[in-house]
Design a protein around this motif. Structure first.
Motif, PDB file in Angstrom:
ATOM      1  N   MET A  44       0.843  -1.177   0.015  1.00 16.24           N
ATOM      2  CA  MET A  44      -0.131   0.004   0.068  1.00 16.24           C
ATOM      3  C   MET A  44       0.939   1.205  -0.020  1.00 16.24           C
ATOM      4  O   MET A  44       1.663   1.443   0.763  1.00 16.24           O
ATOM      5  CB  MET A  44      -0.770  -0.049   1.344  1.00 16.24           C
ATOM      6  CG  MET A  44      -1.914   1.238   1.430  1.00 16.24           C
ATOM      7  SD  MET A  44      -3.007   1.225   2.589  1.00 16.24           S
ATOM      8  CE  MET A  44      -4.205   0.207   1.983  1.00 16.24           C
ATOM      9  N   LYS A  45       0.656   2.003  -0.976  1.00 16.75           N
ATOM     10  CA  LYS A  45       1.266   3.395  -1.153  1.00 16.75           C
ATOM     11  C   LYS A  45       0.808   4.367  -0.233  1.00 16.75           C
ATOM     12  O   LYS A  45      -0.036   5.046  -0.381  1.00 16.75           O
ATOM     13  CB  LYS A  45       1.470   3.794  -2.762  1.00 16.75           C
ATOM     14  CG  LYS A  45       2.341   2.928  -3.223  1.00 16.75           C
ATOM     15  CD  LYS A  45       2.491   3.442  -4.740  1.00 16.75           C
ATOM     16  CE  LYS A  45       3.210   2.670  -5.544  1.00 16.75           C
ATOM     17  NZ  LYS A  45       3.427   3.192  -7.019  1.00 16.75           N
ATOM     18  N   TYR A  46       1.149   4.501   1.215  1.00 15.48           N
ATOM     19  CA  TYR A  46       0.646   5.589   1.954  1.00 15.48           C
ATOM     20  C   TYR A  46       1.837   6.070   2.781  1.00 15.48           C
ATOM     21  O   TYR A  46       2.516   5.248   3.223  1.00 15.48           O
ATOM     22  CB  TYR A  46      -0.351   4.893   2.820  1.00 15.48           C
ATOM     23  CG  TYR A  46      -1.324   5.992   3.473  1.00 15.48           C
ATOM     24  CD1 TYR A  46      -2.488   6.692   2.936  1.00 15.48           C
ATOM     25  CD2 TYR A  46      -0.834   6.344   4.866  1.00 15.48           C
ATOM     26  CE1 TYR A  46      -3.285   7.593   3.554  1.00 15.48           C
ATOM     27  CE2 TYR A  46      -1.787   7.562   5.536  1.00 15.48           C
ATOM     28  CZ  TYR A  46      -2.964   8.035   4.811  1.00 15.48           C
ATOM     29  OH  TYR A  46      -3.539   8.848   5.513  1.00 15.48           O
ATOM     30  N   SER A  47       2.106   7.360   3.025  1.00 13.97           N
ATOM     31  CA  SER A  47       2.952   7.690   3.857  1.00 13.97           C
ATOM     32  C   SER A  47       2.712   8.723   5.054  1.00 13.97           C
ATOM     33  O   SER A  47       2.201   9.897   4.637  1.00 13.97           O
ATOM     34  CB  SER A  47       4.078   8.545   2.938  1.00 13.97           C
ATOM     35  OG  SER A  47       5.312   8.898   3.674  1.00 13.97           O
ATOM     36  N   THR A  48       2.625   8.330   6.262  1.00 15.24           N
ATOM     37  CA  THR A  48       2.715   9.405   7.385  1.00 15.24           C
ATOM     38  C   THR A  48       3.730   9.612   7.864  1.00 15.24           C
ATOM     39  O   THR A  48       4.494   8.864   8.403  1.00 15.24           O
ATOM     40  CB  THR A  48       1.527   8.607   8.433  1.00 15.24           C
ATOM     41  OG1 THR A  48       0.407   8.295   7.784  1.00 15.24           O
ATOM     42  CG2 THR A  48       1.360   9.284   9.749  1.00 15.24           C
ATOM     43  N   TRP A  49       3.950  11.007   8.249  1.00 17.56           N
ATOM     44  CA  TRP A  49       5.017  11.454   8.855  1.00 17.56           C
ATOM     45  C   TRP A  49       4.889  11.944  10.202  1.00 17.56           C
ATOM     46  O   TRP A  49       4.449  12.911  10.664  1.00 17.56           O
ATOM     47  CB  TRP A  49       5.590  12.434   8.141  1.00 17.56           C
ATOM     48  CG  TRP A  49       6.189  12.210   6.737  1.00 17.56           C
ATOM     49  CD1 TRP A  49       5.613  11.443   5.681  1.00 17.56           C
ATOM     50  CD2 TRP A  49       7.645  12.387   6.026  1.00 17.56           C
ATOM     51  NE1 TRP A  49       6.299  11.309   4.746  1.00 17.56           N
ATOM     52  CE2 TRP A  49       7.732  11.651   4.975  1.00 17.56           C
ATOM     53  CE3 TRP A  49       8.821  13.092   6.915  1.00 17.56           C
ATOM     54  CZ2 TRP A  49       8.889  11.757   4.340  1.00 17.56           C
ATOM     55  CZ3 TRP A  49       9.721  13.081   6.248  1.00 17.56           C
ATOM     56  CH2 TRP A  49      10.118  12.261   4.879  1.00 17.56           C
ATOM     57  N   PRO A  50       5.382  11.102  11.361  1.00 11.40           N
ATOM     58  CA  PRO A  50       5.190  11.460  12.618  1.00 11.40           C
ATOM     59  C   PRO A  50       6.528  12.447  13.004  1.00 11.40           C
ATOM     60  O   PRO A  50       7.551  12.190  12.203  1.00 11.40           O
ATOM     61  CB  PRO A  50       5.295  10.266  13.562  1.00 11.40           C
ATOM     62  CG  PRO A  50       5.941   9.216  12.915  1.00 11.40           C
ATOM     63  CD  PRO A  50       5.617   9.569  11.196  1.00 11.40           C
ATOM     64  N   VAL A  51       6.412  13.656  14.026  1.00  9.60           N
ATOM     65  CA  VAL A  51       7.460  14.328  14.185  1.00  9.60           C
ATOM     66  C   VAL A  51       7.711  14.442  15.642  1.00  9.60           C
ATOM     67  O   VAL A  51       7.076  14.626  16.541  1.00  9.60           O
ATOM     68  CB  VAL A  51       7.435  15.698  13.672  1.00  9.60           C
ATOM     69  CG1 VAL A  51       8.395  16.718  14.174  1.00  9.60           C
ATOM     70  CG2 VAL A  51       7.000  15.855  12.127  1.00  9.60           C
ATOM     71  N   PHE A  52       8.968  13.749  16.150  1.00  4.19           N
ATOM     72  CA  PHE A  52       9.126  13.438  17.371  1.00  4.19           C
ATOM     73  C   PHE A  52      10.135  14.351  18.201  1.00  4.19           C
ATOM     74  O   PHE A  52      10.951  14.982  17.187  1.00  4.19           O
ATOM     75  CB  PHE A  52       9.714  11.804  17.632  1.00  4.19           C
ATOM     76  CG  PHE A  52       8.848  10.961  17.102  1.00  4.19           C
ATOM     77  CD1 PHE A  52       7.712  10.645  17.999  1.00  4.19           C
ATOM     78  CD2 PHE A  52       9.007  10.258  15.913  1.00  4.19           C
ATOM     79  CE1 PHE A  52       7.025   9.630  17.732  1.00  4.19           C
ATOM     80  CE2 PHE A  52       8.119   9.144  15.745  1.00  4.19           C
ATOM     81  CZ  PHE A  52       7.110   8.862  16.616  1.00  4.19           C
ATOM     82  N   LEU A  53       9.924  14.768  19.322  1.00  6.19           N
ATOM     83  CA  LEU A  53      11.018  15.589  20.105  1.00  6.19           C
ATOM     84  C   LEU A  53      11.541  14.532  21.116  1.00  6.19           C
ATOM     85  O   LEU A  53      10.905  14.083  21.832  1.00  6.19           O
ATOM     86  CB  LEU A  53      10.421  16.949  20.650  1.00  6.19           C
ATOM     87  CG  LEU A  53      10.135  18.159  19.698  1.00  6.19           C
ATOM     88  CD1 LEU A  53       9.466  19.085  20.406  1.00  6.19           C
ATOM     89  CD2 LEU A  53      11.353  18.530  19.127  1.00  6.19           C
TER      90      LEU A  53
END
Length: 268
Positions: A44-53
């Motif tokens: 499946m072509k899906y991209s979620t970008w989490p941003v961590f600190l």
């Protein structure tokens, strides 16, 4: 190095901002982001970008624990954010600027008193494609090296139809034995020298007039020659010539809005 406190960047912060370093409760953060498929399906072509600190004020056994890593943003798919990642990062950058300039009043349960806590972003952590997204520089093609820029030593393989980068021995000291190892590399002796790595201030001066074009244009723009530009007109990334320092950049990163980012040792 057992902890980021042993790094040169940590020492630079102590030397350059002694008031910030005087209070050990001030936060030193790292930002990390990358694309992931939340559905765990490879087809499946899906991209979620989490941003961590990541908070580096904790001991090494605790700073990388899941419960101590802060999920500050979750950029939805279905495709990678590319340049418009700066639009999503804007609220976070605004908060980081406030935490640096003004601080935030919090309560110290140990000393039973209120104090002003400040925070600083030391660096970002990402893979190479993610680096290109955050920094806004090209990470493939003729100028794929974010350090070398337009001086990236590349060679086009005719039959493989791709670029390879085998000339980085020029960054070794003169007389290094690897410079003479023909068989280990490309059957040549390296006698060249590399240009000094650009500092954050030099990159900012190059890009300070850069016009960020976020989003996808409705129709493809045609490139214009420099002779047709009006006086004092800004030059976009599409109009930069290939031999200029601006050609490899796609945007001026929003991280340069942080007051200390230009002088940071690790900007990306």
């Amino acid at each position: 190095m057992r902890h980021p406190v042993d790094s040169a960047t940590w020492a630079q912060v102590n030397d350059q901002w002694p008031e910030f370093a005087a209070d050990p409760r001030n936060l030193r953060l790292g930002l990390s982001t990358d694309g992931m498929n939340p559905f765990a399906m490879q087809n499946m072509k899906y991209s979620t970008w989490p941003v961590f600190l990541v908070n580096y004020n904790l001991p090494p056994t605790l700073c990388m624990k899941a419960e101590n890593i802060m999920l500050s943003l979750l950029i939805p798919g279905p495709s990678a954010p590319s340049n418009i990642i700066d639009v999503y990062l804007q609220p976070l950058i605004d908060d980081l600027k406030d935490l640096w300039n003004e601080g935030l009043q919090v309560y110290d349960s140990l000393s039973k008193e209120n104090f002003i806590v400040r925070a600083m972003l030391l660096w970002t952590i990402s893979d190479y494609p993610g680096l290109g997204t955050l920094a806004g520089c090209k990470v493939k093609g003729k100028q794929a090296c974010n350090v070398c820029g337009k001086d990236t030593p590349f060679r086009w393989l005719k039959f493989s139809r791709k670029n390879v980068y085998m000339g980085n021995r020029k960054r070794l000291r003169p007389g290094h034995p690897y410079r003479r190892k023909k068989g280990w590399f490309d059957n040549s002796v390296e006698e060249g020298f590399a240009r000094r790595i650009q500092t954050g201030s030099e990159i900012f001066e190059t890009l300070k007039d850069f016009r960020n074009d976020f989003g996808r244009p409705l129709e493809k723009k045609t490139k214009r020659k420099r002779s047709n530009l009006v006086d004092n007109e800004e030059i976009s990334q599409e109009e930069c010539e290939e031999d200029s320092d601006k050609w490899r950049w796609k945007k001026l990163s929003i991280l340069f809005e942080l007051p200390y980012w230009k002088v940071a040792n690790l900007r990306l």
